[in-house]
Design a protein around this motif. Structure first.
Motif, PDB file in Angstrom:
ATOM      1  N   GLY A   1      -1.871 -17.276  -8.150  1.00 57.69           N
ATOM      2  CA  GLY A   1      -2.043 -18.057  -6.936  1.00 57.69           C
ATOM      3  C   GLY A   1      -1.128 -17.697  -5.775  1.00 57.69           C
ATOM      4  O   GLY A   1      -1.391 -18.098  -4.640  1.00 57.69           O
ATOM      5  N   GLU A   2      -0.046 -16.985  -6.025  1.00 55.80           N
ATOM      6  CA  GLU A   2       0.859 -16.621  -4.931  1.00 55.80           C
ATOM      7  C   GLU A   2       0.208 -15.604  -4.007  1.00 55.80           C
ATOM      8  O   GLU A   2      -0.518 -14.729  -4.445  1.00 55.80           O
ATOM      9  N   ARG A   3       0.523 -15.746  -2.713  1.00 49.70           N
ATOM     10  CA  ARG A   3       0.083 -14.796  -1.690  1.00 49.70           C
ATOM     11  C   ARG A   3       1.317 -14.386  -0.910  1.00 49.70           C
ATOM     12  O   ARG A   3       2.087 -15.232  -0.481  1.00 49.70           O
ATOM     13  N   VAL A   4       1.471 -13.088  -0.712  1.00 49.47           N
ATOM     14  CA  VAL A   4       2.597 -12.579   0.052  1.00 49.47           C
ATOM     15  C   VAL A   4       2.042 -11.649   1.128  1.00 49.47           C
ATOM     16  O   VAL A   4       1.318 -10.706   0.818  1.00 49.47           O
TER      17      VAL A   4
ATOM     18  N   ALA B   1       7.225 -13.224  -4.263  1.00 45.78           N
ATOM     19  CA  ALA B   1       6.407 -12.762  -5.388  1.00 45.78           C
ATOM     20  C   ALA B   1       6.719 -13.602  -6.629  1.00 45.78           C
ATOM     21  O   ALA B   1       7.821 -14.143  -6.761  1.00 45.78           O
ATOM     22  N   PRO B   2       5.766 -13.706  -7.557  1.00 45.04           N
ATOM     23  CA  PRO B   2       6.021 -14.481  -8.774  1.00 45.04           C
ATOM     24  C   PRO B   2       7.071 -13.808  -9.672  1.00 45.04           C
ATOM     25  O   PRO B   2       7.214 -12.582  -9.670  1.00 45.04           O
ATOM     26  N   GLN B   3       7.778 -14.615 -10.431  1.00 45.27           N
ATOM     27  CA  GLN B   3       8.838 -14.122 -11.309  1.00 45.27           C
ATOM     28  C   GLN B   3       8.318 -13.103 -12.322  1.00 45.27           C
ATOM     29  O   GLN B   3       8.976 -12.107 -12.603  1.00 45.27           O
ATOM     30  N   TRP B   4       7.118 -13.323 -12.862  1.00 46.19           N
ATOM     31  CA  TRP B   4       6.587 -12.393 -13.866  1.00 46.19           C
ATOM     32  C   TRP B   4       6.411 -10.998 -13.282  1.00 46.19           C
ATOM     33  O   TRP B   4       6.607 -10.006 -13.965  1.00 46.19           O
ATOM     34  N   TRP B   5       6.044 -10.909 -11.989  1.00 45.89           N
ATOM     35  CA  TRP B   5       5.865  -9.605 -11.358  1.00 45.89           C
ATOM     36  C   TRP B   5       7.212  -8.916 -11.162  1.00 45.89           C
ATOM     37  O   TRP B   5       7.345  -7.716 -11.389  1.00 45.89           O
ATOM     38  N   LEU B   6       8.228  -9.694 -10.743  1.00 42.48           N
ATOM     39  CA  LEU B   6       9.570  -9.135 -10.581  1.00 42.48           C
ATOM     40  C   LEU B   6      10.098  -8.579 -11.900  1.00 42.48           C
ATOM     41  O   LEU B   6      10.698  -7.510 -11.943  1.00 42.48           O
ATOM     42  N   GLU B   7       9.855  -9.302 -12.995  1.00 45.09           N
ATOM     43  CA  GLU B   7      10.272  -8.825 -14.315  1.00 45.09           C
ATOM     44  C   GLU B   7       9.511  -7.557 -14.705  1.00 45.09           C
ATOM     45  O   GLU B   7      10.074  -6.630 -15.293  1.00 45.09           O
ATOM     46  N   HIS B   8       8.240  -7.495 -14.351  1.00 42.92           N
ATOM     47  CA  HIS B   8       7.413  -6.315 -14.655  1.00 42.92           C
ATOM     48  C   HIS B   8       7.952  -5.065 -13.952  1.00 42.92           C
ATOM     49  O   HIS B   8       8.078  -4.004 -14.566  1.00 42.92           O
TER      50      HIS B   8
END
Length: 108
Positions: free
Chosen positions: A59-62, A94-101
């Motif tokens: 759902g996040e939009r950047v 950005a979502p946390q899961w993407w940063l971790e990825h």
């Protein structure tokens, strides 16, 4: 190269490195929209001011603005491409899961 990241983190050289780096960040993005802006060309240089809208499945939009500088060869091929952006705009939204990825890096 993303100038805010420096050569070690942001520099990719040659087709294989460029593709690996792009896949790391963009492959998990559900939707990626280019927002055109100003373009200036002189001699062997093209400068663009544009934005990318990244839409994540959670759902996040950047909306991430860029200025890009490209240097072309006499044959019209890109020989140097540097992006200038506000990296905290992306990392703060950005979502946390993407940063971790992406933390693993594209160089493995």
């Amino acid at each position: 190269m993303d100038t805010g990241l420096g050569e070690t983190m942001g520099g990719a050289h040659g087709p294989d490195e460029i593709v690996a780096r792009l896949y790391l960040g963009l492959d998990p993005v559900q939707e990626h929209n280019h927002v055109e802006g100003t373009m200036i060309a002189e001699d062997h240089f093209v400068v663009t001011e544009h934005a990318e809208e990244w839409v994540f499945h959670t759902g996040e939009r950047v909306v991430h603005p860029f200025t890009s500088v490209m240097e072309l060869t006499d044959d019209g091929l890109i020989q140097r491409w540097w992006d200038y952006s506000n990296l905290p705009n992306l990392t703060d939204n950005a979502p946390q899961w993407w940063l971790e990825h992406i933390a693993a890096g594209w160089r493995g």
